[in-house]
Design a protein around this motif. Structure first.
Motif, short mmCIF file in Angstrom:
data_model
loop_
_atom_site.label_atom_id
_atom_site.label_comp_id
_atom_site.label_asym_id
_atom_site.label_seq_id
_atom_site.Cartn_x
_atom_site.Cartn_y
_atom_site.Cartn_z
N THR A 143 -31.33 -12.50 -17.23
CA THR A 143 -31.23 -11.23 -17.91
C THR A 143 -29.81 -11.01 -18.37
O THR A 143 -28.88 -11.06 -17.57
N VAL A 144 -29.63 -10.80 -19.65
CA VAL A 144 -28.31 -10.53 -20.21
C VAL A 144 -28.22 -9.04 -20.44
O VAL A 144 -29.01 -8.48 -21.18
N THR A 145 -27.31 -8.37 -19.80
CA THR A 145 -27.27 -6.91 -19.82
C THR A 145 -26.07 -6.39 -20.58
O THR A 145 -25.13 -7.10 -20.84
N LYS A 146 -26.13 -5.12 -20.90
CA LYS A 146 -25.01 -4.45 -21.53
C LYS A 146 -25.02 -2.99 -21.13
O LYS A 146 -26.05 -2.44 -20.77
N ALA A 180 -27.63 -22.48 -25.55
CA ALA A 180 -27.39 -23.48 -24.51
C ALA A 180 -26.26 -23.03 -23.59
O ALA A 180 -26.33 -23.20 -22.36
N ALA A 181 -25.21 -22.43 -24.15
CA ALA A 181 -24.10 -21.95 -23.34
C ALA A 181 -24.54 -20.82 -22.42
O ALA A 181 -24.15 -20.77 -21.25
N VAL A 182 -25.35 -19.91 -22.93
CA VAL A 182 -25.86 -18.80 -22.10
C VAL A 182 -26.67 -19.35 -20.93
O VAL A 182 -26.55 -18.87 -19.80
N ASN A 183 -27.47 -20.36 -21.18
CA ASN A 183 -28.25 -20.97 -20.09
C ASN A 183 -27.36 -21.61 -19.04
O ASN A 183 -27.63 -21.52 -17.84
N ILE A 184 -26.30 -22.27 -19.49
CA ILE A 184 -25.38 -22.91 -18.54
C ILE A 184 -24.67 -21.88 -17.68
O ILE A 184 -24.40 -22.11 -16.49
N LEU A 185 -24.39 -20.72 -18.25
CA LEU A 185 -23.65 -19.67 -17.55
C LEU A 185 -24.56 -18.69 -16.81
O LEU A 185 -24.11 -17.60 -16.44
N ASP A 186 -25.80 -19.07 -16.58
CA ASP A 186 -26.76 -18.13 -16.01
C ASP A 186 -26.52 -17.82 -14.54
O ASP A 186 -27.26 -17.03 -13.93
#
Length: 336
Positions: A2-5, A299-305
């Motif tokens: 989940t990417v939040t703001k 891909a970067a977002v997945n790596i930084l999960d």
């Protein structure tokens, strides 16, 4: 993941979409766009971008987007106004090279407030709001740590990390420690005009070293630096070790007002980024508008999960002709 703001009215993306040409850099084929010639670091008269295309921008509905036009990369100040800072003991502080900051188009302590400083005011405010919420609901320690990363090299993450640190340092109630954790290609000390020395990797390698002794106090109020330190082939393993938790705990305990900003290796270029993401409360992921494909961003977002809170900063955005912007308020309109 989940990417939040943080909630806000109106959204910053909606606000920015009225000013900047997002869609010209985020068209079909997974966001891949033809390369463009980057603007010069210092521009007196911004060149207008073409009208926005009809195609929608990539769908990152839960992410925070903030725009940093490349035309704003000029030595036009930060939030210190005309105040001049004189350290009590100059021998105990390192002097940051203001001329070098200006040459690199960064915020310059002591210069008048300008558009670039205002862009980073917006960015830091969202990060600080999110930090407060993370402290209330999750971990107070993680809330004080922000990782600055990008999908690949040369997207502007170190540029953003330094400017973010300078902007947050202008807060009255906050201290900032900027950590160079891009251990393969460290650049923060060089860009600030400081003398390199032992740093993070040295403290991780040797438990007898007090990492706080390696922190460099600077002549910018509330700002200190931790260099990357001595290079080693075991950098990822060191960052993943229990020693890292102890080092971070020491840095946090040394100053309860301290916010730690970590300049990370690019997510798709070095495995250390994924390890660091697990240590922090937020990731500020820098996306270069004219070159970062959507596929690489995802891909970067997945790596930084390992971090649940990822903020996306859109770097090197082109101006939309006639759009309102901070430059007009600060007397930097294009010539008529």
């Amino acid at each position: 993941m989940t990417v939040t703001k943080p909630d806000r009215e109106p959204s910053l993306l909606e606000r920015a979409a009225k000013v900047y040409d997002f869609t010209a850099h985020a068209r079909a084929r997974g966001g891949v766009v033809p390369p463009v010639q980057p603007a010069a670091p210092v521009v007196d008269t911004p060149v207008a971008a073409p009208a926005p295309a009809a195609a929608p921008a990539p769908d990152f509905a839960d992410a925070t987007f903030l725009a940093i036009p490349e035309e704003l990369r000029a030595p036009i100040g930060d939030e210190f106004g005309d105040e001049v800072y004189y350290p009590e003991d100059p021998d105990d502080t390192a002097r940051i090279d203001r001329g070098m900051l200006a040459a690199n188009g960064m915020i310059v302590p002591g210069a008048p407030v300008g558009p670039l400083a205002e862009e980073f005011r917006l960015i830091k405010r969202q990060l600080l709001i999110a930090s407060a919420r993370i402290a209330e609901s999750e971990s107070a320690d993680k809330a004080r740590m922000i990782l600055v990363c990008s999908a690949r090299p040369e997207d502007g993450k170190t540029f953003c990390a330094i400017n973010l640190a300078l902007s947050i340092a202008a807060e009255r109630d906050t201290e900032v420690l900027l950590v160079d954790a891009d251990v393969a290609k460290p650049d923060i000390v060089k860009q600030l005009g400081l003398i390199d020395g032992p740093g993070l990797l040295d403290a991780l390698s040797d438990s007898r070293i007090d990492v706080e002794d390696l922190v460099i106090a600077t002549d910018v109020p509330h700002l200190s630096i931790l260099p990357a330190g001595t290079k080693t082939a075991m950098d990822t393993e060191l960052l993943a070790s229990a020693r890292t938790r102890a080092v971070i705990a020491r840095l946090l305990a040394a100053n309860p007002r301290r916010i730690i900003i970590i300049d990370s290796p690019p997510a798709l270029a070095a495995s250390a980024a994924s390890v660091l993401a697990m240590r922090v409360g937020q990731v500020m992921l820098v996306v270069r508008a004219d070159r970062t494909p959507e596929s690489e961003l995802r891909a970067a977002v997945n790596i930084l999960d390992g971090c649940e809170h990822i903020q996306l900063v859109l770097n090197a955005v082109a101006y939309v002709q006639g759009g309102a912007r901070f430059g007009s308020y600060y007397g930097q309109d294009s010539a008529q």
